[in-house]
Scaffold this motif. Sequence first.
Motif, PDB file in Angstrom:
ATOM      1  N   ALA A   1      27.267  19.823  35.465  1.00 18.11           N
ATOM      2  CA  ALA A   1      27.661  21.214  35.718  1.00 18.11           C
ATOM      3  C   ALA A   1      27.598  22.033  34.432  1.00 18.11           C
ATOM      4  O   ALA A   1      27.181  23.201  34.439  1.00 18.11           O
ATOM      5  N   GLY A   2      28.011  21.421  33.336  1.00 18.55           N
ATOM      6  CA  GLY A   2      27.942  22.107  32.039  1.00 18.55           C
ATOM      7  C   GLY A   2      26.506  22.397  31.646  1.00 18.55           C
ATOM      8  O   GLY A   2      26.196  23.477  31.126  1.00 18.55           O
ATOM      9  N   ILE A   3      25.631  21.435  31.894  1.00 20.60           N
ATOM     10  CA  ILE A   3      24.205  21.661  31.608  1.00 20.60           C
ATOM     11  C   ILE A   3      23.685  22.811  32.473  1.00 20.60           C
ATOM     12  O   ILE A   3      22.962  23.694  31.993  1.00 20.60           O
TER      13      ILE A   3
ATOM     14  N   LEU B   1      25.315  25.324  33.762  1.00 21.00           N
ATOM     15  CA  LEU B   1      25.807  26.610  33.245  1.00 21.00           C
ATOM     16  C   LEU B   1      25.058  26.992  31.965  1.00 21.00           C
ATOM     17  O   LEU B   1      24.633  28.140  31.792  1.00 21.00           O
ATOM     18  N   GLY B   2      24.899  26.002  31.073  1.00 20.00           N
ATOM     19  CA  GLY B   2      24.218  26.274  29.807  1.00 20.00           C
ATOM     20  C   GLY B   2      22.788  26.727  30.008  1.00 20.00           C
ATOM     21  O   GLY B   2      22.323  27.667  29.357  1.00 20.00           O
ATOM     22  N   GLU B   3      22.085  26.071  30.913  1.00 19.94           N
ATOM     23  CA  GLU B   3      20.694  26.471  31.170  1.00 19.94           C
ATOM     24  C   GLU B   3      20.641  27.891  31.725  1.00 19.94           C
ATOM     25  O   GLU B   3      19.770  28.681  31.357  1.00 19.94           O
TER      26      GLU B   3
ATOM     27  N   PHE C   1      24.056  24.346  23.180  1.00 14.79           N
ATOM     28  CA  PHE C   1      25.155  25.132  22.623  1.00 14.79           C
ATOM     29  C   PHE C   1      26.096  24.244  21.788  1.00 14.79           C
ATOM     30  O   PHE C   1      25.999  23.021  21.829  1.00 14.79           O
TER      31      PHE C   1
ATOM     32  N   VAL D   1      32.216  19.415  30.792  1.00 16.85           N
ATOM     33  CA  VAL D   1      31.392  20.628  30.806  1.00 16.85           C
ATOM     34  C   VAL D   1      30.935  20.955  29.382  1.00 16.85           C
ATOM     35  O   VAL D   1      29.774  21.327  29.153  1.00 16.85           O
TER      36      VAL D   1
ATOM     37  N   GLY E   1      28.125  18.928  28.504  1.00 15.30           N
ATOM     38  CA  GLY E   1      26.935  19.449  29.186  1.00 15.30           C
ATOM     39  C   GLY E   1      26.382  20.670  28.475  1.00 15.30           C
ATOM     40  O   GLY E   1      25.160  20.803  28.294  1.00 15.30           O
ATOM     41  N   LEU E   2      27.253  21.575  28.065  1.00 16.47           N
ATOM     42  CA  LEU E   2      26.798  22.753  27.323  1.00 16.47           C
ATOM     43  C   LEU E   2      26.097  22.330  26.033  1.00 16.47           C
ATOM     44  O   LEU E   2      25.095  22.922  25.626  1.00 16.47           O
TER      45      LEU E   2
ATOM     46  N   ALA F   1      22.738  21.403  26.632  1.00 20.57           N
ATOM     47  CA  ALA F   1      21.875  22.556  26.918  1.00 20.57           C
ATOM     48  C   ALA F   1      21.634  23.380  25.648  1.00 20.57           C
ATOM     49  O   ALA F   1      21.065  24.469  25.721  1.00 20.57           O
TER      50      ALA F   1
END
Lengths: 315, 333
Positions: free
Chosen positions: B126-128, B130-132, A75, A66, A69-70, A73
């Motif tokens: 899933a992290g993407i 949430l981040g979006e 972060f 996760v 993934g953040l 995006a």
Amino acid sequence: MLLELQHRKMVPAAFDDISFDLCNRRKNVIMMSADLAHYCDLYKVTKDLPNQYVEVGMAEQNQVGVAAGLAKAGFIPVTSTFGSYASRRCFDQMLICMGTSKNTGICLAFTPGISSPAPIHHQGTEDLGMLRAIPHATVIDPMDVTDFDQALDIACDTPGLVYMRGHRGTTPKWLDPASFKFELGKTYPLRTGRYIGVISCGHASQWAVEASDILTDQGVDHSLLHVPTIKPVNEQEIIDYCFAHDEIVTIENHQISTGLGGLVCEITSKVGRAPRITRIGVPDSWAPGGSIGHIRKHFTLDPDGLAKRIAGVKA
Amino acid sequence: MISNSGKRIKTLELWAAKIRRNVVDICMQRGGYAGQGVALADVGACIFFDEMRSDGDGWYHDRFINSNGHDTIINFAAMVEMGIYSMEALRTMGADGSTIDQSPIEGARGFEITSGSLGTGVSQAAGIALGERMKGSDKRIICLLSDGELHEGSVWEAFMFAAHYRLSNFVVIIDNNDLGATGKTSDVMAVEPVRKKMEAFGFKARQINGNSIPEILESFEEARSTKDQPYAMIADTKIFTGIKVYQDAIPFAHFVGANGRWATGFLKWEPGWNEIIGTIERLENELAALDSSVSPISCFQEKIPIEDSESKTFGDYIFESTGFDNQSTILSG
């Protein structure tokens, strides 16, 4: 850069302030936890900055995934858990999801090495070796509040996977923030001397200073070099330091294989004819549980025992 | 129901046929995951040529994470049609020195994650998602994984996470082909009932025929209208669906060699190639009869130069990103 004895102090729950300050200064930092936030001194961010905190439950692999993934995006994720889990349970996720990415992903490993009172399962004495085997990863083992705080800030501007050992609970503040400036790869002489060169990192740099206080009283000629960055380290500084002494001792809160001692041997072997290198740390055995004092004593890593072992290399 | 259905569906069938053709073309050279690529062509066509929205700048607004490295052959096969990769380049897949990986590394053109270590993509997707959402973006995140990948425990961690955070911008597509590396998923380690499991984990879930374009489109439509929870499309597929002679020859295969051989049998490439070429010609004729022109969706009209996409190796990319010189004697690599 080492504070005088009377100015050294212990700071309670240092990471709570460090993380809160970091998140206030950098609004794109996301602190994360795998159901161990309070056990890693993460309070204020969870309560006062909920938009910069992500809880994943007891799922370390998912935490790193996760986080990656953040990062994708936009972060800067900072995962937190105990070192045993941070290294062993999600090594593949760190390597694959963060290690092959240009995005910054920071994994914090608290209670590293033998600093956990619960034996084996809560102790992670292999992590520095595991992590420094990942190409282009950054691996940091700070010794106190000062370099932990500064290194974490720099980690936020470092591309790719950054694995950093953390300090929880009452944490020493022994480095002087006025004169200590953390730089990736840089090594820091804490005491000067000529005969025995002591190279250490992380918690073991505290242990080295404790032993050094005793050795100084005893008049044993030695110096100290603190190496907070395990990777990428300035190899020339390590080489210059080693060849300026007759004996080298490495001390680490880690197995004596694959970690700092192994690193110093690898670096000096490129040149050849280096002084003898005595590696001190966790030998090839399981550590007991109990207080850190008890565990250190078990491995003769307590101040007196350590001072004797360092002085003993001269014989 | 799907609007404008005849022309839209026929167009997507043609894109799927071209994906199949490109998959076969790649695998004929040095072998590959032909069965999966052919079977996933319909899902791939719907993702790349219908569901994902353009960013208006040559790529997509929405994000597609293909967790299963084996299945990324559909990404390559689709991107050929967009002009992002050339067939000449893709024909080097698996060759010494090729920059085209069977399971691509993050940073390869069109790929957001390093695939190949199964299960790791779902958490990242899933992290993407949430981040979006945290950024206030309306991007939708689609993650494709396989039923065999459900054996990996971390995917269930990710499912729990997606449901807990009510990631309604998150769609997982499970390629439910009852196929693992060594045998049927149901024999190796049973995963059914997948739909009920996904519902129990907090997803809105629908099980569909993964080779029915109308069903795939309806499922995506349902996903878009789902609020407060993530969505799971369980796409039942059988390998090689769409090229009958291959499916008849080896109804089970994981990796087909360049000689057409798999442990349980072999296929001849040429009859299947002829079959898919025939399918493409038929579909083009049928579309022409519908007075339809077939062209890539608008965001790909301005193509990304192929030289750019293929000139950098992964090593270059990483070195540039870290600034560290691996050969340096000063900094340890």
